[in-house]
Design a protein around this motif. Structure first.
Motif, PDB file in Angstrom:
ATOM      1  N   ASN A   1     -23.426 -47.926  62.071  1.00  0.00           N
ATOM      2  CA  ASN A   1     -23.543 -47.376  60.722  1.00  0.00           C
ATOM      3  C   ASN A   1     -24.018 -48.444  59.732  1.00  0.00           C
ATOM      4  N   GLU A   2     -23.435 -49.632  59.833  1.00  0.00           N
ATOM      5  CA  GLU A   2     -23.847 -50.736  58.963  1.00  0.00           C
ATOM      6  C   GLU A   2     -25.325 -51.068  59.174  1.00  0.00           C
ATOM      7  N   LEU A   3     -25.754 -51.089  60.432  1.00  0.00           N
ATOM      8  CA  LEU A   3     -27.161 -51.385  60.724  1.00  0.00           C
ATOM      9  C   LEU A   3     -28.082 -50.283  60.215  1.00  0.00           C
TER      10      LEU A   3
ATOM     11  N   ARG B   1     -31.461 -52.177  40.456  1.00  0.00           N
ATOM     12  CA  ARG B   1     -30.755 -50.917  40.691  1.00  0.00           C
ATOM     13  C   ARG B   1     -31.621 -49.900  41.414  1.00  0.00           C
ATOM     14  N   ARG B   2     -32.919 -49.924  41.214  1.00  0.00           N
ATOM     15  CA  ARG B   2     -33.794 -48.873  41.720  1.00  0.00           C
ATOM     16  C   ARG B   2     -33.904 -48.838  43.230  1.00  0.00           C
ATOM     17  N   LEU B   3     -33.861 -49.970  43.857  1.00  0.00           N
ATOM     18  CA  LEU B   3     -34.065 -50.010  45.303  1.00  0.00           C
ATOM     19  C   LEU B   3     -32.753 -50.075  46.090  1.00  0.00           C
ATOM     20  N   ALA B   4     -31.641 -50.007  45.379  1.00  0.00           N
ATOM     21  CA  ALA B   4     -30.346 -50.024  46.077  1.00  0.00           C
ATOM     22  C   ALA B   4     -30.154 -48.687  46.788  1.00  0.00           C
ATOM     23  N   VAL B   5     -29.759 -48.746  48.053  1.00  0.00           N
ATOM     24  CA  VAL B   5     -29.475 -47.528  48.816  1.00  0.00           C
ATOM     25  C   VAL B   5     -28.119 -47.008  48.361  1.00  0.00           C
ATOM     26  N   ARG B   6     -28.085 -45.751  47.994  1.00  0.00           N
ATOM     27  CA  ARG B   6     -26.817 -45.177  47.517  1.00  0.00           C
ATOM     28  C   ARG B   6     -26.322 -44.137  48.447  1.00  0.00           C
TER      29      ARG B   6
ATOM     30  N   ILE C   1     -31.164 -50.812  57.681  1.00  0.00           N
ATOM     31  CA  ILE C   1     -32.517 -50.356  58.009  1.00  0.00           C
ATOM     32  C   ILE C   1     -33.065 -49.488  56.878  1.00  0.00           C
ATOM     33  N   ALA C   2     -32.254 -48.579  56.357  1.00  0.00           N
ATOM     34  CA  ALA C   2     -32.685 -47.718  55.251  1.00  0.00           C
ATOM     35  C   ALA C   2     -33.034 -48.560  54.023  1.00  0.00           C
ATOM     36  N   GLN C   3     -32.207 -49.568  53.728  1.00  0.00           N
ATOM     37  CA  GLN C   3     -32.470 -50.446  52.589  1.00  0.00           C
ATOM     38  C   GLN C   3     -33.773 -51.213  52.783  1.00  0.00           C
ATOM     39  N   LEU C   4     -34.001 -51.737  53.981  1.00  0.00           N
ATOM     40  CA  LEU C   4     -35.226 -52.487  54.249  1.00  0.00           C
ATOM     41  C   LEU C   4     -36.462 -51.594  54.167  1.00  0.00           C
ATOM     42  N   LYS C   5     -36.374 -50.367  54.665  1.00  0.00           N
ATOM     43  CA  LYS C   5     -37.509 -49.443  54.568  1.00  0.00           C
ATOM     44  C   LYS C   5     -37.826 -49.131  53.118  1.00  0.00           C
TER      45      LYS C   5
END
Length: 147
Positions: free
Chosen positions: A95-97, A142-147, A101-105
């Motif tokens: 889950n952490e990975l 703030r804009r690119l933070a995965v929420r 991955i979502a954040q990096l994409k």
């Protein structure tokens, strides 16, 4: 049954491909254990080789040492981690990975246009932060933070 032959710190370093200083660091962080001989030399059980391999793989994919230490709490002491142990650890990290991955994409896809800072100074920014409304959500990008 013959007793298990213990390894010196140098032997562990050679076998694992990890510097002696890294092994001392891992030990100080509680990731691996040794005991001292009467001559005050470190000795490691052979199970340490598998633990060091897990540490290296986990670090390679971005798991923090704190995350590794937390996961290692579920492993029995002085026993070589098994395939089942690895399955439990890797499942917990999945889950952490996935989040990383979502954040990096998201970062990769927005990198050429914006760094996600929410600035108000770039007229062409597609993520422009009109009237600094992102300040209410907190500091930093703030804009690119995965929420």
């Amino acid at each position: 049954m013959a007793p298990m032959r213990e390894l010196t710190v140098g032997q562990v370093a050679v076998r694992s491909g990890v510097a002696v200083s890294a092994l001392h660091f891992y030990e100080a962080r509680g990731l691996i254990r040794s005991h001292r001989t009467s001559g005050n030399q470190r000795r490691y059980g052979r199970d340490v080789l598998r633990r060091v391999a897990i540490i290296r793989v986990a670090q390679e994919v971005g798991i923090s040492l704190a995350g590794i230490a937390q996961a290692f709490q579920s492993l029995p002491e002085e026993r070589t981690p098994t395939r089942e142990d690895w399955n439990v650890l890797s499942t917990a990290w999945r889950n952490e990975l996935d989040q990383k991955i979502a954040q990096l994409k998201k970062l990769r896809d927005g990198l050429t246009d914006c760094i996600g800072c929410g600035c108000m100074s770039i007229d062409k920014c597609p993520l422009r932060n009109k009237e600094d409304r992102l300040a209410r959500e907190g500091t930093g990008a703030r804009r690119l933070a995965v929420r």
